[in-house]
Design a protein around this motif. Structure first.
Motif, short mmCIF file in Angstrom:
data_model
loop_
_atom_site.label_atom_id
_atom_site.label_comp_id
_atom_site.label_asym_id
_atom_site.label_seq_id
_atom_site.Cartn_x
_atom_site.Cartn_y
_atom_site.Cartn_z
N THR A 99 47.82 46.89 -27.61
CA THR A 99 46.88 45.91 -28.14
C THR A 99 46.97 44.58 -27.37
O THR A 99 47.87 44.38 -26.57
CB THR A 99 47.10 45.74 -29.66
OG1 THR A 99 47.34 47.03 -30.22
CG2 THR A 99 45.89 45.16 -30.35
N LEU A 100 46.04 43.70 -27.66
CA LEU A 100 45.66 42.59 -26.79
C LEU A 100 46.80 41.85 -26.08
O LEU A 100 46.78 41.77 -24.85
CB LEU A 100 44.77 41.61 -27.56
CG LEU A 100 44.14 40.50 -26.73
CD1 LEU A 100 43.42 41.05 -25.52
CD2 LEU A 100 43.16 39.71 -27.58
N SER A 101 47.75 41.27 -26.81
CA SER A 101 48.76 40.46 -26.12
C SER A 101 49.56 41.29 -25.13
O SER A 101 49.86 40.84 -24.02
CB SER A 101 49.69 39.77 -27.13
OG SER A 101 48.97 38.77 -27.81
N CYS A 102 49.92 42.50 -25.52
CA CYS A 102 50.63 43.38 -24.58
C CYS A 102 49.71 43.74 -23.41
O CYS A 102 50.14 43.76 -22.26
CB CYS A 102 51.13 44.63 -25.29
SG CYS A 102 52.61 44.33 -26.29
N ARG A 103 48.46 44.02 -23.72
CA ARG A 103 47.50 44.39 -22.69
C ARG A 103 47.41 43.32 -21.60
O ARG A 103 47.45 43.63 -20.42
CB ARG A 103 46.13 44.59 -23.35
CG ARG A 103 44.95 44.61 -22.40
CD ARG A 103 44.47 46.01 -22.14
NE ARG A 103 43.41 46.03 -21.15
CZ ARG A 103 43.15 47.07 -20.37
NH1 ARG A 103 43.88 48.16 -20.48
NH2 ARG A 103 42.17 47.04 -19.50
N ILE A 104 47.31 42.04 -22.02
CA ILE A 104 47.14 41.00 -21.00
C ILE A 104 48.48 40.57 -20.38
O ILE A 104 48.49 39.87 -19.39
CB ILE A 104 46.40 39.75 -21.55
CG1 ILE A 104 47.21 39.03 -22.64
CG2 ILE A 104 45.01 40.14 -22.06
CD1 ILE A 104 46.59 37.70 -23.07
N MET A 105 49.58 41.02 -20.95
CA MET A 105 50.89 40.64 -20.40
C MET A 105 51.53 41.77 -19.59
O MET A 105 52.72 41.70 -19.28
CB MET A 105 51.83 40.20 -21.53
CG MET A 105 51.42 38.91 -22.22
SD MET A 105 51.33 37.47 -21.11
CE MET A 105 53.08 37.14 -20.92
N GLY A 106 50.77 42.81 -19.28
CA GLY A 106 51.31 43.81 -18.35
C GLY A 106 51.46 45.22 -18.87
O GLY A 106 52.06 46.06 -18.19
N GLU A 107 50.92 45.49 -20.04
CA GLU A 107 51.01 46.86 -20.58
C GLU A 107 50.47 47.93 -19.62
O GLU A 107 51.10 48.99 -19.47
CB GLU A 107 50.31 46.94 -21.95
CG GLU A 107 50.13 48.33 -22.55
CD GLU A 107 48.88 49.06 -22.06
OE1 GLU A 107 49.01 50.24 -21.72
OE2 GLU A 107 47.80 48.44 -22.02
N PRO A 108 49.31 47.68 -18.95
CA PRO A 108 48.79 48.75 -18.07
C PRO A 108 49.80 49.16 -17.00
O PRO A 108 49.96 50.35 -16.71
CB PRO A 108 47.53 48.12 -17.47
CG PRO A 108 47.09 47.11 -18.49
CD PRO A 108 48.37 46.55 -19.05
#
Lengths: 176, 433
Positions: free
Chosen positions: A104-113
């Motif tokens: 989800t969002l915060s993880c997504r923008i902090m490098g989850e991919p």
């Protein structure tokens, strides 16, 4: 119903009347959950007991469901009805270590991919799959409440936060 | 990650940095359970009056005045009454309750006991999201300590009042943070919300009067009893009393949990100074979702130089909402079509399936987002999404539908170029995706 056609939730379930067996210690643990609710409201213990069945048997299997139906005076369908709603309850077997990466969002923008890509290529699986040796299952899950320490993943019940690919390597190699 | 108070003495965060702050011993050494002793000498009506005076508003997102909620519990109803703590913290961007439960569980327990006394309840449950297993273990130990010390159980501190509190685990469902869905789940059913009215205060758990409050709401109660409702209120503003925990994440140097007085001025200072400013110095602020994923997204122009105060009224005036205080900060590398697609996927996954507008609408919205980010977006897709949102907002069974619509409506309103770029060029405006 054995040999039921493969469908989404139930594709690996072989239906059986078998009832799971639990040790007296586990039964006592179940009773301690049941004691929290009014005697005529046994169904309240269903979700905590489903979590317990999963802890003991690895997933929500048919014998486990049959056991809970007997234990709580419910119909088998009542147990399935509730069990299939909740994302933590596995309707099929998972690996020994269930890696759940928050997408989800915060993880997504902090490098989850990058973390997901790293884990999947390292283990040779896609999200939702289990390694051939049955050691790891990788899942992408929704927000786990670690946005300030993103990106993060949960393995079993353990939180691993502020992830980097190096940190992921260390964590994975430490798991037996 | 930072955990600290700014602009006020730490109240919610009073014990989070103490060694063994989670234990009964340290809790009592720092004034713990003194409010309960005081409350047991007060009448239930006086306690509710103090909570009303405090202007405490529910910290779980909806911001409903707590004292008023408590006053809805009928006094003459012969059924048992229940006090339920909503510890199902699942709102994307929100992670404050976790630290309260981990490091100061007795505050929540004391707040629940006081609430139970005020409402005539003898049983409480702490409904915790299943992923927070380690917190359930911590709370079970704390509850056992409180029982051992006579703060729970029969005849609490010789008052003749009986109360016990139990933990209860969820199993992964965002919807169970909605109070009526939580109660369905606590009864062992799928987490489907219920029709309101009747409100839980009248017909809640087992069709009995039930109060459901967030963790931070309950931890505020002992503070209010200790210092008096009026004093507690004066820490904040006239309409938003006390202090509030903010969870801040995303592109800032110092993410974390911050306690601020209500009415803190201002949002720009908070992000740019208190939280260390942008994570990467050469990247500008682009967007902020100030109150958890279910509120309107704001662009930098709504924040910078606008003196936005951090309280319920200030954020509404600025074009968004306080929600849970889960603030997600995004710099210019972010593509708002991508972030909004991410949140729409969240709501699609978490829609309980009970009502058609939310179940079908979120599914179609994800399909349209996927088409746009696959390069096949059509000009009419923006209007199509707005029409779909219009058919979800206010027309679904519970607020999850509204929460799915608002991020999209506000993203289209505040970041039209991000959408236009995808549709015109089949690509993101800044190379992100």
């Amino acid at each position: 119903m054995a040999g039921a056609t493969a469908t989404s939730y139930t594709d690996q379930i072989v239906y059986t009347d078998e009832i799971a067996d639990f040790s007296p210690e586990i039964i006592a643990e179940m009773e301690s959950h049941l004691a929290k609710y009014p005697p005529e409201r046994k169904r309240s213990a269903l979700i905590p007991l489903l979590m317990l069945v999963q802890r003991e048997r690895g997933w929500i299997d048919n014998p486990g469901v049959n056991f809970l139906a007997h234990f709580l005076d419910l119909e088998v369908t009542d147990v399935w009805e509730t069990a299939t709603f909740y994302s933590m309850l596995n309707m099929r077997p998972v690996g020994r270590h269930h890696i759940q990466i928050c997408k989800t969002l915060s993880c997504r923008i902090m490098g989850e991919p990058e973390i997901t890509e790293h884990i999947c290529s390292k283990l040779g699986v896609h999200p939702g799959e289990t390694t051939e040796d049955g050691k790891f299952t990788v899942s992408l899950v929704e927000c786990l409440g670690s946005c300030g320490t993103a990106p993060m993943m949960q393995i079993g019940f353990d939180y691993h936060e502020d992830l980097t690919t190096e940190k992921v390597d260390q964590i994975l190699s430490s798991l037996g | 990650m930072e955990i600290k108070a700014i602009g006020c003495e730490p109240l919610q965060l009073k014990r989070v940095h103490l060694e063994n702050g989670h234990t009964l011993k340290v809790y009592q050494q720092t004034g713990g359970y003194e409010s309960l002793k005081k409350a047991l000498k007060m009448s239930p009506a006086d306690i509710i009056e103090e909570v009303k005076k405090s202007a405490l508003r529910g910290r779980g997102g909806a911001g409903f005045p707590t004292g008023m909620k408590w006053s809805f519990v009928p006094k003459d109803n012969p059924k048992p009454k229940y006090v339920v703590c909503n510890a199902d913290e699942s709102e994307p961007g929100s992670f404050k309750d976790r630290y309260l439960m981990e490091r100061d569980p007795h505050s929540m327990i004391e707040g629940m006991i006081i609430a139970a006394w005020a409402l005539g309840s003898n049983t409480g449950y702490v409904y915790t999201r299943g992923e927070y297993k380690y917190l359930i273990d911590i709370m079970d130990v704390a509850l056992a300590e409180a029982r051992e010390a006579g703060f729970l159980g029969r005849n609490v501190l010789g008052s003749g009042f009986d109360i016990d509190i139990h933990t209860h685990t969820g199993a992964g469902a965002y919807i169970c943070g909605e109070e009526t869905a939580l109660l369905s789940s606590l009864e062992g059913f799928r987490g489907h919300p219920r029709m309101k009215p009747p409100f839980p205060a009248v017909e809640g758990l087992y069709a009995s009067p039930t109060i459901v409050n967030n963790v931070e709401t309950f931890t505020s109660v002992p503070q209010i009893i200790e210092m008096g409702g009026e004093t507690w209120r004066s820490l904040g503003t006239e309409k938003s009393g006390g202090t509030k925990l903010w969870s801040i994440s995303g592109h800032v140097k110092r993410p974390g949990v911050y306690e601020l007085p209500m009415g803190y001025a201002d949002m720009e200072k908070f992000i740019m100074e208190d939280c260390g400013g942008m994570l990467r110095d050469d990247k500008k602020l682009k967007a902020v979702i100030p109150g958890g994923s279910s509120v309107y997204i704001m662009n930098a122009g709504q924040i910078l130089g606008k003196n936005v105060t951090l309280d319920y009224e200030g954020l509404v005036e600025a074009g968004s909402m306080l929600g849970t205080g889960g603030m997600m900060v995004m710099d210019e590398t972010v593509d708002v079509v991508d972030t909004t697609k991410n949140l729409t996927e969240f709501y699609k996954h978490e829609s309980c399936g009970w009502c058609t507008p939310c179940r079908e609408g979120t599914d179609w919205l994800v399909k349209i987002f996927t088409r746009i980010t696959s390069g096949g977006g059509r000009e009419e897709d923006i209007q199509l999404m707005l029409d779909l949102c219009d058919n979800i907002e206010g027309k679904s069974f519970c607020p999850l539908g509204d929460a799915a619509a608002w991020p999209i409506q506000s993203a289209i309103r505040q970041f039209p170029d991000d959408f236009k770029n995808w549709i015109a060029n089949g690509a993101s405006s800044n190379g992100a995706h």
